[in-house]
Motif scaffolding. Sequence first.
Motif, PDB file in Angstrom:
ATOM      1  N   LEU A 112      63.603 -50.025  85.451  1.00 12.20           N
ATOM      2  CA  LEU A 112      63.467 -49.314  84.180  1.00 12.20           C
ATOM      3  C   LEU A 112      64.789 -48.656  83.784  1.00 12.20           C
ATOM      4  CD1 LEU A 112      61.135 -48.778  82.186  1.00 12.20           C
ATOM      5  CD2 LEU A 112      60.807 -46.594  83.315  1.00 12.20           C
ATOM      6  N   GLY A 113      65.457 -47.968  84.750  1.00 13.35           N
ATOM      7  CA  GLY A 113      66.761 -47.373  84.454  1.00 13.35           C
ATOM      8  C   GLY A 113      67.796 -48.425  84.109  1.00 13.35           C
ATOM      9  N   PHE A 114      67.746 -49.548  84.804  1.00 11.11           N
ATOM     10  CA  PHE A 114      68.677 -50.650  84.524  1.00 11.11           C
ATOM     11  C   PHE A 114      68.471 -51.183  83.106  1.00 11.11           C
ATOM     12  CE2 PHE A 114      69.909 -55.088  84.523  1.00 11.11           C
ATOM     13  CZ  PHE A 114      71.161 -55.064  85.118  1.00 11.11           C
ATOM     14  N   VAL A 115      67.222 -51.394  82.732  1.00 10.92           N
ATOM     15  CA  VAL A 115      66.924 -51.924  81.400  1.00 10.92           C
ATOM     16  C   VAL A 115      67.324 -50.932  80.318  1.00 10.92           C
ATOM     17  CG1 VAL A 115      65.041 -52.588  79.862  1.00 10.92           C
ATOM     18  CG2 VAL A 115      65.112 -53.474  82.181  1.00 10.92           C
ATOM     19  N   MET A 116      67.047 -49.638  80.536  1.00 14.68           N
ATOM     20  CA  MET A 116      67.434 -48.625  79.554  1.00 14.68           C
ATOM     21  C   MET A 116      68.942 -48.636  79.332  1.00 14.68           C
ATOM     22  SD  MET A 116      65.048 -46.845  78.120  1.00 14.68           S
ATOM     23  CE  MET A 116      66.063 -45.468  77.612  1.00 14.68           C
ATOM     24  N   GLY A 117      69.695 -48.673  80.419  1.00 13.92           N
ATOM     25  CA  GLY A 117      71.144 -48.709  80.281  1.00 13.92           C
ATOM     26  C   GLY A 117      71.639 -49.988  79.634  1.00 13.92           C
ATOM     27  N   TYR A 118      71.042 -51.099  80.018  1.00 13.43           N
ATOM     28  CA  TYR A 118      71.492 -52.387  79.488  1.00 13.43           C
ATOM     29  C   TYR A 118      71.179 -52.518  77.999  1.00 13.43           C
ATOM     30  CZ  TYR A 118      72.639 -57.342  79.692  1.00 13.43           C
ATOM     31  OH  TYR A 118      73.235 -58.558  79.493  1.00 13.43           O
ATOM     32  N   GLN A 119      70.016 -52.024  77.572  1.00 19.96           N
ATOM     33  CA  GLN A 119      69.651 -52.117  76.163  1.00 19.96           C
ATOM     34  C   GLN A 119      70.534 -51.237  75.286  1.00 19.96           C
ATOM     35  OE1 GLN A 119      67.572 -54.105  74.680  1.00 19.96           O
ATOM     36  NE2 GLN A 119      66.610 -55.028  76.475  1.00 19.96           N
ATOM     37  N   SER A 120      71.007 -50.141  75.838  1.00 23.67           N
ATOM     38  CA  SER A 120      71.840 -49.232  75.048  1.00 23.67           C
ATOM     39  C   SER A 120      73.326 -49.561  75.146  1.00 23.67           C
ATOM     40  CB  SER A 120      71.622 -47.794  75.506  1.00 23.67           C
ATOM     41  OG  SER A 120      71.965 -47.643  76.868  1.00 23.67           O
TER      42      SER A 120
END
Length: 370
Positions: free
Chosen positions: A175-183
């Motif tokens: 979840l943290g990885f996806v949040m960072g990657y999307q932003s």
Amino acid sequence: MPPEPQVTRRPGALAFSGPLRMSDAEGLWSAMQEKAAESKERKLDFDLAGVPVVDGAVMALLVELRAELAAQGVEANFINASPLVQPLVHLYRGDAPPTAIRLPGRPSMLEVLGDAVSHLFEQLRRNSGFLGELLGSLGGVLWRPAAGNFQAVPSLAARAGADGVPIVLLLNLLLGFVMGYQSAQALQTYGANVYVAQLVGISVTRELAPLMTAIIMSGRSGASYTAELGTMGVSQEIDALRVMGFDPMQFLVLPRIIALVLVAPALTLLGDVVGVFGGAIVGVMSLDVSMQSYAGQLKATVLTSDVITGLVKSAAFAVCIALIGCQQGFSTTGAAAGVGRSTTNTVVICLFTIVVVDTLFTIVFRMLHV
């Protein structure tokens, strides 16, 4: 060897011959329906002149076919029954007017609404009774702590917490990885790469880690509580506890609530750590942010109050999940199918409740400027 039963159609009647035994019921039923369907007459009597003996099961089928014909507007009566057969015709009410078969019609909107409201009030009544009984048991434990089944808390906490650590860590990391990657793209556009720590840190600690942990607990612990207590209920184990003088609320429910409240904040805290680490992976690999810069920005922007609000949410979610899981388990009826139905209801209700409670906490924290 006794003759085989026969069903023949003649004008205005179905003629039966031979002994009508239960072993021949399946074939007779098919033959009767086929012969009756071939007739287009408005009167079709059952002629039993050639029947020396008839079993009760076959007579019940004859009476059922007579009722079906009556529902289609076809008059049918039993005629020419021998003195040995006539008492059985009378016993199965074959000589009485056929009972009308009422096919279920489509319920009206008012009936559907009435059923929904009635079901809602019944659920409110059950939930209120469950909460009242739980509060009474809680008061009893506070007055006499020895009555509580606290020795079961460690094993329950281990099942709800330690067994769930791998899935909590993995999902929050992703979840943290996806949040960072999307932003990442938006941050690169404005040259604000370092703020990935602020974005991931605040969103994970305040919202995503508590929410994801609660969703996992709903599927694991909430459903498990319902399945366990529901199985105990349908097998009358809970009734046996009452007979032996144990309060099921004190013995079964309170330890589960305590265990879930203890492990939920711990799992959420682990989710916070791996969630921000997932954002750090994106910052280092895609945004050219060093770990020192990421950690410094995280320390400057993520406050202790952010972490505490997430832990408070997780504890509230744990109470809701435990209460819903236990209440659904206690209200389970109907053996295996009932247990499965209650388990499904638990997961659905828990997810809905988590979102509602999270919304309320967000509004309250916003009003308190926390």
